[in-house]
Enzyme design. Structure first.
Site, short mmCIF file in Angstrom:
data_model
loop_
_atom_site.label_atom_id
_atom_site.label_comp_id
_atom_site.label_asym_id
_atom_site.label_seq_id
_atom_site.Cartn_x
_atom_site.Cartn_y
_atom_site.Cartn_z
N GLU A 35 -2.57 6.60 -2.14
CA GLU A 35 -2.05 7.01 -0.82
C GLU A 35 -0.80 6.27 -0.36
OE1 GLU A 35 -5.87 8.63 1.53
OE2 GLU A 35 -5.86 6.46 1.37
N HIS B 101 -1.11 0.92 1.63
CA HIS B 101 -2.17 0.17 2.34
C HIS B 101 -1.83 -1.32 2.41
CE1 HIS B 101 -5.28 3.38 2.60
NE2 HIS B 101 -4.67 3.84 1.54
N ASP C 282 -6.14 -4.63 2.71
CA ASP C 282 -5.73 -3.33 3.26
C ASP C 282 -5.02 -3.61 4.58
OD1 ASP C 282 -5.68 -0.45 4.06
OD2 ASP C 282 -7.08 -0.26 2.40
#
Ligand code: ACM
Ligand code: ZN
Length: 629
Positions: free
Chosen positions: A276, A223, A146
């Site tokens: 996301e 990410h 991440d």
């Protein structure tokens, strides 16, 4: 009298015999002091037990067992080594003699550990695997990469760990506040770490012994800021957070990484994240635009889908299955993908409706980064409230279409670590809630009674064994007003909204503010009404009455962007036309605050209409009731 006493003793045995987490299918208690150390017999793969379990689904058949404990010792029947292993886990929790017949409700019972936001080493990880196995969790999903740090050695791309694993800022918060700066291995300001391949092999060996499958997650295309820091050629532009699906270099890097990951992990699933992604850069990037044109992709959602589909082909070609967060549904799902439903349950419903497999991990029940008790007494969470009881109340089949059990693999608890710098804190957030998720995954719904008592005993033993679990004996519990509600003059009276609530947080719509039902410790329970604008409502008491008090309780939860109002105004009217302002209540609370604050004022007046106005500071404000007395 003697008979009566022994009857009573029998009853006590019955109650305490049923002390397993997760609750088994069937327990038949018997008299006597159990001998838990002497194995009298072990029959794995016998005909009789195979026949007894023949009607079970294949996964349940494989994991089924029968354990008999007597004063002389214990006996196990199972179809496989897995079943035998689960019998031994149950044995550890046995307090009395008896026979336990058991098999799981779902085949996938998972826990996700985030080792990116704060690095966790192999010893910590293996310690958690032991506890997870004791409640029959069989999937360990590792969020290995991440923005905050790349955590797995990849030989072909050493900069992922020499650079991507090291940042400036010991805690995620410090790194965030310092502008997300990276460093490099050995630098004086470097904070971080990574798992070597040798570490991973140790973790995998422990997991295998514990009948846990380790699922690696390599996050893409969002990410991924740390990846682009290490290899800038895979971003659309410098400082990007999303990988560039327009560049071949991106696919070369991802395939190189996955080749090593697949070689290392035996898991049938490879998790590719997919959540996301901010796709705005892709609209500006010439490579992305060229890709969309060449592939006939209508929008950036289809461009993400192009990347995921290409990675799925690669993963399938290597004999594995792709697993991803529910965003992989957008722009068209890859042909064989399995969906992990986290933004509520809709992604899971959609996936199974399309004939895909799904794992349920909805935030409301499965996100262990939420606080588990009264926020005023808890370390800061990432937003939201999730008690062990709420986690336990989840039923993955709820809202699923008919036939869903074919594709609904199970359930998983996720523990994101942004706000969790230490190992002790991480354990505190894991336990006992992961035991609740384990029971949701393993136990039949009609066997879940008495959980509180059972999980408290399991958790006490865990603490005694050196885990830093949340102590259930010290639980404060739900907000009192949530449990009890509130009675007042405006109960059930109609409310006119001059500004409507935010669509995402309607609570009980027009009824919310006068239904006497109060919200809990956080905004996500469907009882708090959310606003990004002024709150401006008029309550009609339906007759002119003397009024002494008007007030409303607001939530404050800076993590997810929920703040107290700047001020609240109270206006009164006899006719609904001419209002007089009788009070302004300023916000006198210093930030940051957790929990909730009452904005109330005494008034002395007669009125039929009460207008309640709140001006936001920034972000959301949430209100659950306007109390009039
Ligand atoms: C997620 O929580 N972003 C999967
Ligand atoms: Zn691009």
């Amino acid at each position: 009298m003697k008979r009566f006493l022994s009857l009573l003793a029998g009853l006590v045995i019955c109650a305490s015999a049923f002390s397993q987490v997760p609750a088994p299918v069937q327990i038949t208690p018997a008299e006597g002091t159990p001998n838990l150390t002497k194995e009298l017999s072990r029959k794995i793969g016998g005909k009789a037990f195979a026949k007894k379990t023949a009607a079970l689904p294949a996964y349940a058949w494989e994991e089924a067992y029968e354990l008999t404990v007597t004063p002389k010792g214990y006996k196990v029947l199972a179809n496989t080594e897995e079943g035998y292993f689960y019998a031994l886990q149950t044995l550890k929790q046995m307090q009395t003699c008896g026979t336990v017949y058991d098999y799981p409700r779902f085949q996938y019972r998972g826990f996700m550990m985030d080792v990116s936001r704060h690095f966790r080493d192999k010893d910590f990880i293996i310690k958690q695997l032991e506890a997870l196995a004791s409640v029959k969790i069989n999937q360990f999903h590792m969020h290995l990469t991440d923005d905050a740090g790349w955590r797995i050695q990849i030989d072909k791309y050493p900069r992922l760990t020499t650079h991507g694993a090291w940042r400036v800022g010991d805690t995620w918060q410090e790194w965030q506040d310092g502008g997300n700066k990276y460093s490099y291995e050995g630098a004086p300001d470097a904070s971080g770490g990574y798992l070597t391949k040798a570490d991973i092999r140790e973790i995998l060996a422990a997991a295998e012994r514990l009948h846990i499958t380790v699922i690696p997650e390599i996050e893409m295309p969002g990410h991924s800021r740390e990846t682009i820091y290490a290899y800038p050629e895979v971003g659309c532009m410098e400082g990007a957070r999303e990988l560039c699906p327009g560049k071949e270099a991106t696919f070369e890097l991802l395939e190189g990484i996955l080749e090593e990951v697949i070689e290392l992990f035996p898991s049938p699933y490879i998790h590719v994240g997919g959540d996301e992604a901010d796709k705005r850069n892709w609209k500006e990037c010439p490579d992305c635009q060229a890709r969309m044109k060449a592939e006939g992709l209508a929008n950036v959602e289809e461009l993400q889908s192009y990347l995921i589909k290409r990675m799925e082909r690669f993963i399938n070609d290597h004999g594995r299955q792709l697993l991803g967060w529910d965003e992989i549904l957008e722009g068209g799902l890859s042909p064989n993908a399995t969906v992990m439903s986290w933004r509520g349950t809709q992604g899971g419903v959609e996936a199974v409706s399309q004939g895909h497999d799904a794992v349920m991990t909805p935030g409301r029940y499965c996100y262990l980064d939420k606080v588990q008790d009264a926020p005023i007494y808890e370390p800061e969470g990432f937003g939201g409230f999730l008690s062990v009881d709420v986690a336990h109340s989840y039923d993955p089949m709820e809202g699923m279409p008919e036939g869903a059990e074919m594709h609904l693999l199970g359930v998983q608890g996720n523990l994101w670590a942004e706000k969790i710098p230490t190992d002790e804190h991480y354990e505190y957030m894991m336990y006992p809630r992961i035991a609740a998720i384990a029971e949701v995954g393993w136990s039949q719904p009609d066997r879940k009674d008495g959980f509180r008592e059972r999980v408290t005993r399991w958790n006490d033993n865990l603490i005694a064994a050196g885990y830093h679990a949340f102590d259930l004996h010290k639980e404060y519990g739900e907000r009192p007003a949530y449990k009890n509600g509130v009675k007042h003059l405006a109960l059930g009276k109609p409310v006119k909204y001059n500004q409507l609530w935010n669509r995402g947080y309607p609570a009980a719509r027009e009824a919310t503010l006068t239904d006497g039902i109060c919200g809990g410790w956080s905004y996500g329970d469907g009882r708090w009404q959310g606003f990004l604008t002024d709150i401006d409502v008029v309550i009609d008491l339906e007759s002119v009455q003397p009024i002494h008090y008007v007030g409303g309780t607001f939530l404050c939860e800076p993590g997810p962007g929920i703040f107290l109002p700047k001020s609240v105004e109270v206006w009164l009217s006899a006719d609904g036309e001419n209002f007089e302002q009788v009070a302004t209540i300023p916000n006198e609370i210093q930030e940051p605050c957790q929990s909730y604050v009452l904005f109330g004022t005494p008034v002395t007046a007669e009125a039929r209409y009460v207008r309640f106005v709140a001006h936001p500071t920034r972000g959301f404000h949430f209100l659950d009731e306007v109390v009039v007395n």
